[in-house]
Design an enzyme around this catalytic site. Sequence first.
Site, PDB file in Angstrom:
ATOM      1  N   CYS A   1       0.863  -1.283   0.038  1.00  0.00           N
ATOM      2  CA  CYS A   1       0.116  -0.067   0.113  1.00  0.00           C
ATOM      3  C   CYS A   1       0.807   1.515  -0.031  1.00  0.00           C
ATOM      4  O   CYS A   1       0.584   2.054  -0.852  1.00  0.00           O
ATOM      5  CB  CYS A   1      -0.902   0.225   1.136  1.00  0.00           C
ATOM      6  SG  CYS A   1      -1.866  -1.412   1.405  1.00  0.00           S
TER       7      CYS A   1
ATOM      8  N   HIS B   1      -2.352   6.623   3.198  1.00  0.00           N
ATOM      9  CA  HIS B   1      -2.562   6.610   4.414  1.00  0.00           C
ATOM     10  C   HIS B   1      -2.943   7.546   5.242  1.00  0.00           C
ATOM     11  O   HIS B   1      -3.583   7.604   6.521  1.00  0.00           O
ATOM     12  CB  HIS B   1      -1.134   5.686   5.239  1.00  0.00           C
ATOM     13  CG  HIS B   1      -1.295   4.208   4.789  1.00  0.00           C
ATOM     14  ND1 HIS B   1      -1.269   3.168   5.831  1.00  0.00           N
ATOM     15  CD2 HIS B   1      -1.411   3.645   3.564  1.00  0.00           C
ATOM     16  CE1 HIS B   1      -1.140   1.929   5.137  1.00  0.00           C
ATOM     17  NE2 HIS B   1      -1.280   2.327   3.840  1.00  0.00           N
TER      18      HIS B   1
END
Length: 445
Positions: free
Chosen positions: A58, A115
């Site tokens: 990610c 994030h």
Amino acid sequence: IFLRADDVGPNVLFIAVDDLNDWVGCLGGNPDTKTPNIDRLAERGMVFTNAQCPAPSCVPSRGALMTGVMPANSGIYCNLNGHFRKYEDLKESVTLTQYFGKHGYHTMGVGKILHNSSDLDYHEHNPITYWRNPEPEGVDCTKQPRTLEQYLAWWRPVDVKMEDMTDWKMAQWAAEQLKRRHEKPFFLACGIFRPHEPWNVPPEYYEKFPLDELTLPGIRKNDLDDLGPSQRQPKPVVAEIIEDESSWRKGVQAYLANINFADECVGILLDALDASPYRNNTIVILWSDHGWHLGEKLHWSKFTLWEESAHCVLICSAPGVKPGSRCKQPVNLIDIYPTLLEMCTLPMKEGLAGQRFLPPLRDPARARDPSLTANEHGFSIRSESWRYLVYNDGSEELYNHDKDTMEWHNLAGEEEHASVQAYLKKFVPEHRASPRNPKAEGRSK
């Protein structure tokens, strides 16, 4: 064909779906999947069937997409390397949303794009905690599973309504923004968290996929025998999952259920767009940050440089793009930043990596250079028909995707394919940034 038609376009609807591999109908990764909304978007635009991620996890993949800096240049290859804002030489990077915001667009966002959403500098931001969802009773979803029993707990339905799930709330918020009147062109981002683990969604999604009717991924028990030493050992828990077919089926069911749930959230966005005055002057980009293994190559999860992990979803619907078109040339998520600037006629930002995919949007057969994916262990190069991998220990792999889509037969070193291997090797970066260490660099300052 992408020039602004009026004072409020082209707009951008930017949809991210976390941890989604090719198990969508338009890509055919699993025949049991149910993704009618992603598929209808594909019918309206172009599907890039050979889309690859900059890195198979990610943090580095999303960071590269949103800054236009490849991992080989940033030194961010895996989640442990940390976010780019932690480093002195990267902290002033201008993200895609920041750039649009500085060039006349009204930017709005919700969910997981990076994030930390504060790094995206939206004009309007819904700060909902995207990963905070109801959990099954007795399950601690904050701790990464290590055993089969813990994984099984992560693959259970949660007895709530769809409206209780964070992704549904985020999609509804984004849909509300599409119902408003906007005086300026807008960039609206919505980052859907599912099918990221834990795979806990309402029961009705699991019921669509009866356990005894599922198609399990194809595997070979000796798949890793022709690989280098660093890639030859699967994790014990993966062997447990595969050897216990009932558990394996529960994992596949849970992943399919969560994909179907995410697809319904995509449907909320598309329905809102279709009902808005912006339907005909909005570019829709849907992407996933990387793929996911469910037993293929005796692996579970992401992080590898093989096809199941490096391959991702990328669909583009826009004015002038032929509906239902497909492109099998290699593209990379790193290409999105410069492509959107060109499509929206914004000044091109200097220093962006990637190849713009506007040419294949016009001519899908137009040849492109191979795509690069990196992790902390090495590099993977994907062309239209081949994948070449080279690891830090010097071991190599070569797969012919015209004949071996599962990457079962490593052809590296075979004389018959020496010219292909030599050509693909040219795209391995000569200079590779060392992996970053946020704690060490923080101490040095």
